[in-house]
Design an enzyme around this catalytic site. Structure first.
Site, PDB file in Angstrom:
ATOM      1  CG  HIS A 356      -1.955  -1.064   1.189  1.00  2.11           C
ATOM      2  ND1 HIS A 356      -2.496  -1.628   2.318  1.00  2.11           N
ATOM      3  CD2 HIS A 356      -2.574  -1.671   0.141  1.00  2.11           C
ATOM      4  CE1 HIS A 356      -3.400  -2.532   1.980  1.00  2.11           C
ATOM      5  NE2 HIS A 356      -3.460  -2.578   0.661  1.00  2.11           N
ATOM      6  CD  GLU A 359      -0.543  -0.073   4.745  1.00  4.70           C
ATOM      7  OE1 GLU A 359       0.250  -1.028   4.735  1.00  4.70           O
ATOM      8  OE2 GLU A 359      -1.776  -0.226   4.826  1.00  4.70           O
ATOM      9  CG  HIS A 494      -0.166  -4.365   6.088  1.00  2.00           C
ATOM     10  ND1 HIS A 494      -0.853  -5.347   6.773  1.00  2.00           N
ATOM     11  CD2 HIS A 494      -1.072  -3.794   5.269  1.00  2.00           C
ATOM     12  CE1 HIS A 494      -2.141  -5.317   6.400  1.00  2.00           C
ATOM     13  NE2 HIS A 494      -2.293  -4.382   5.506  1.00  2.00           N
ATOM     14  CD  GLU A 513      -1.614  -5.247   9.781  1.00  2.00           C
ATOM     15  OE1 GLU A 513      -1.300  -4.053   9.636  1.00  2.00           O
ATOM     16  OE2 GLU A 513      -2.410  -5.839   9.042  1.00  2.00           O
TER      17      GLU A 513
END
Length: 656
Positions: A356, A359, A494, A513
């Protein structure tokens, strides 16, 4: 074991110090005008700014102006649309007594976040005038916090005041003298409702009883800050003048018509020293490692990787596994004592980050890790030296560089939860890998595994390989990378490709995470590195746990590629690499291990895994079957040896 490792990668608990409520003179600083616990102006009443003394001067005469409420009307929609790009709001512009406009300066945050989003601010530091429910309490008023699927549960998506609360407020206790410089707000995260605040005031206190407001520079009136126009877009307001205090309150003035007073927030704040020494020192978060602690866009990331390669040319190699939809290369840093080649018996491990794009923490941790490994290897650190001589490490810091560039342009506090998450095509790479679980589970239910359907190296489904299949170029690049290198262990910081990796290849993969804050401020990176450094190294070391060996041809001593290694009681097999070497992660215990390959007799042996560090050698030598030997001889045009001919005749007789 794995749960422990993942726990190591989590945040260290925030340091909390209980403090008494100081008076306004505790700081020994010039105090702004104060009033006794003023309340926000009701929506239907004129604004009532309080008068008082400012910085020891005489009382000021304040003009009163009437602010009429504007109704904010929004047409009813059936479902939420994608959030609009984040915007930066400005404090209200008012007319000074001389008729000139009081324009705010350029909105550039000068203080980092206080820590609502990252949870450095604990739940008991948050308070509110009222709450609709526990799930909508002040502890849920954190920037980018997400709700569950059901409204009304314990994990809703904002702080929301009660409907009958005419004077709502959300309060944060910084616990130390703090220079407040700005506020970022969002509306309520919900798939069922639309709730957001459209304007608010800000107040400050040193003891939570006496409060003063943020004033407009020219008029001297309470500043009313424009807030949100949708639920998700973060809106930044810098204060006309930074204020030093312990407490800060946000006082919603207007909100969406038909909705509730709901918000999520982050406070921009810098710690200040206490000249009287009455407060405990603010804990200093940081790292003793001299590394490049900042966020790197694509150009800066490429430059940093090149610098690491130049600093440690004998243990590093940079290569690309493909390109993003917009053509940016997916760079990998390989680190090993023999970069560029697979050494027989040496396991391959990988870290992947940035699936992502918004992130950013995983991306920066991998950039820090490659700097750290290079520096410590040059220093002769025994732990790092052993890592680089016993395994081949691959670091992919940015799987979604297009998304990251979008997020980077917005900045750590304004990017929001969704912007930059997907690739440039709008594909969520987290859900773009083929579903191999469902066909395997169905085959297991029908008793087809492993005789008819294998329990390892499941092929890609037909639909996934069609020309019109929606598969991102970034996803294809990673899949081909997995197929090309015999990875044994991996972690994704993640994302959901861990199941795919395990079922399509030999590689055991976990998802880590890292943080509640997807894109932490740069000043938090040193502490995040300290929180995760040892876990990153320890996880790599787990590749030594289990058995490893080489499956060879008994006659030629050559390695046998694609031999299957099965362990009794474990319904997942692995295969050998092209040189015949394999690795099987196992916890300590006694195991019956079987090696099989097409054209060879199967061999089973006992292998004991101890608690001692390092994989236990478990090698195999397989003998060709008579049929395979005959095939090879005939293919070479050679005569069949008499002993093999007689053996084949006996086998035919037994069959008849």
């Amino acid at each position: 074991m794995w749960g422990l490792l993942l726990a190591l990668a989590a945040f260290a608990p925030a340091v909390e110090v209980g403090l008494g409520a100081p008076s306004t003179s505790v700081l020994g600083l010039a105090s702004p005008a104060t009033t006794k616990a003023p309340v926000p102006t009701p929506r239907s009443s004129p604004a009532q700014p309080s008068a008082g003394k400012e910085n020891g001067t005489s009382e000021q005469h304040v003009r009163i102006r009437v602010i009429k409420k504007k109704k904010i009307v929004m047409k009813k929609r059936k479902k939420l649309t994608h959030p609009r790009p984040p915007v930066t709001a400005r404090p209200s512009v008012t007319t000074s007594p001389t008729g000139t406009l009081d324009l705010p300066e350029k909105q550039e945050p000068d203080c980092p976040p206080l820590g609502l989003e990252s949870l450095r601010v604990s739940d008991n530091q948050l308070d509110a005038s009222s709450s609709q429910s526990f799930g909508l309490g002040p502890h849920r008023g954190r920037l980018n916090i997400q709700s569950g699927l059901e409204d009304g549960d314990l994990f809703d998506g904002a702080w929301c005041a009660e409907q009958q609360d005419a004077e709502p407020w959300l309060q944060v206790d910084a616990r130390h003298p703090t220079r407040f410089s700005g506020v970022i707000t969002q509306g309520r995260n919900s798939i069922w409702r639309y709730d957001w605040v459209t304007s608010y005031k800000v107040q400050f206190s040193n003891d939570s009883r006496t409060w003063w407001g943020s004033k407009n520079r020219s008029s001297g009136m309470d500043a009313v800050f424009p807030a949100n126009s949708d639920p998700e877009t973060p809106v930044l307001n810098l204060l006309p003048e930074p204020q030093v205090a312990r407490f800060i309150r946000l006082l919603p003035q207007t909100w969406l018509q038909g909705g509730a007073s709901c918000l999520r927030a982050e406070i921009l704040a810098c710690p200040v020293s206490d000249p009287n020494g009455l407060f405990p020192e603010v804990p200093v978060l940081g790292s003793s490692d001299s590394l490049d602690f900042r966020h790197h866009d694509y150009k800066a990331m490429r430059k940093l990787m090149k610098q690491v390669n130049e600093q440690c040319p004998n243990i590093t190699r940079i290569y690309s596994i493909g390109r993003s939809h917009q053509g940016l290369k997916l760079y990998v840093m390989e680190m090993s004592d023999q970069p560029g080649e697979h050494e027989l018996g040496e396991p391959e491990v990988r870290y992947v980050a940035g699936m992502h794009g918004n992130e950013a923490l995983g991306r920066e941790l991998l950039l820090l890790l490659m700097q750290f490994l290079c520096r410590e290897f040059l220093r002769g650190d025994p732990r790092v030296t052993r890592l680089l001589t016993e395994m081949r490490i691959h670091l992919l810091p940015s799987m979604n560089p297009d998304g990251y560039e979008t997020a980077f342009r917005r900045g750590s506090e304004l990017v929001g939860w969704a912007e930059g998450r997907w690739n440039h095509q709008g594909i969520d790479l987290n859900h773009n890998f083929a579903d191999l679980n469902t066909p395997l589970w169905e085959a297991e239910d029908e008793g087809l595994v492993p005789d008819t359907v294998p329990n390892h190296h499941l092929p890609l489904p037909t639909y996934y390989t069609l020309p019109n299949a929606t598969v991102a170029p970034e996803t294809w690049a990673v899949i081909k990378w997995m197929q090309r290198i015999p990875f044994v262990l991996s972690a994704n910081l993640h994302g959901g490709m861990n199941d795919f990796s395990y079922l399509h290849t030999n590689c055991f993969e976990v998802t880590v995470e890292l943080s509640c804050d997807k894109f932490p401020h740069e000043n938090e990176l040193p502490q995040e590195w300290e929180n995760n450094k040892d876990a990153l190294l320890t996880y790599l070391e787990q590749v030594r746990m289990g058995i490893a060996g080489v499956v060879r041809d008994k006659d030629t001593e050559l390695g046998i590629a694609d031999a299957v290694i099965s362990v009794d009681g474990i319904n997942h097999d692995v295969t050998t690499a092209w040189g015949g070497d394999y690795w099987r992660l196992l916890t300590p215990g006694d195991y019956m291990v079987t090696a099989s390959a097409e054209g060879y007799h199967t061999v089973t042996r006992s292998c004991r895994v101890t608690f001692e560090e390092g994989p236990v050698p478990c090698n195999f030598r397989l003998t060709k079957t008579p049929k395979q030997r005959l095939r090879e001889l005939l293919a070479a045009g050679a005569k069949v040896p008499p002993d093999l001919r007689r053996r084949l005749e006996r086998l035919r007789g037994q069959k008849n």
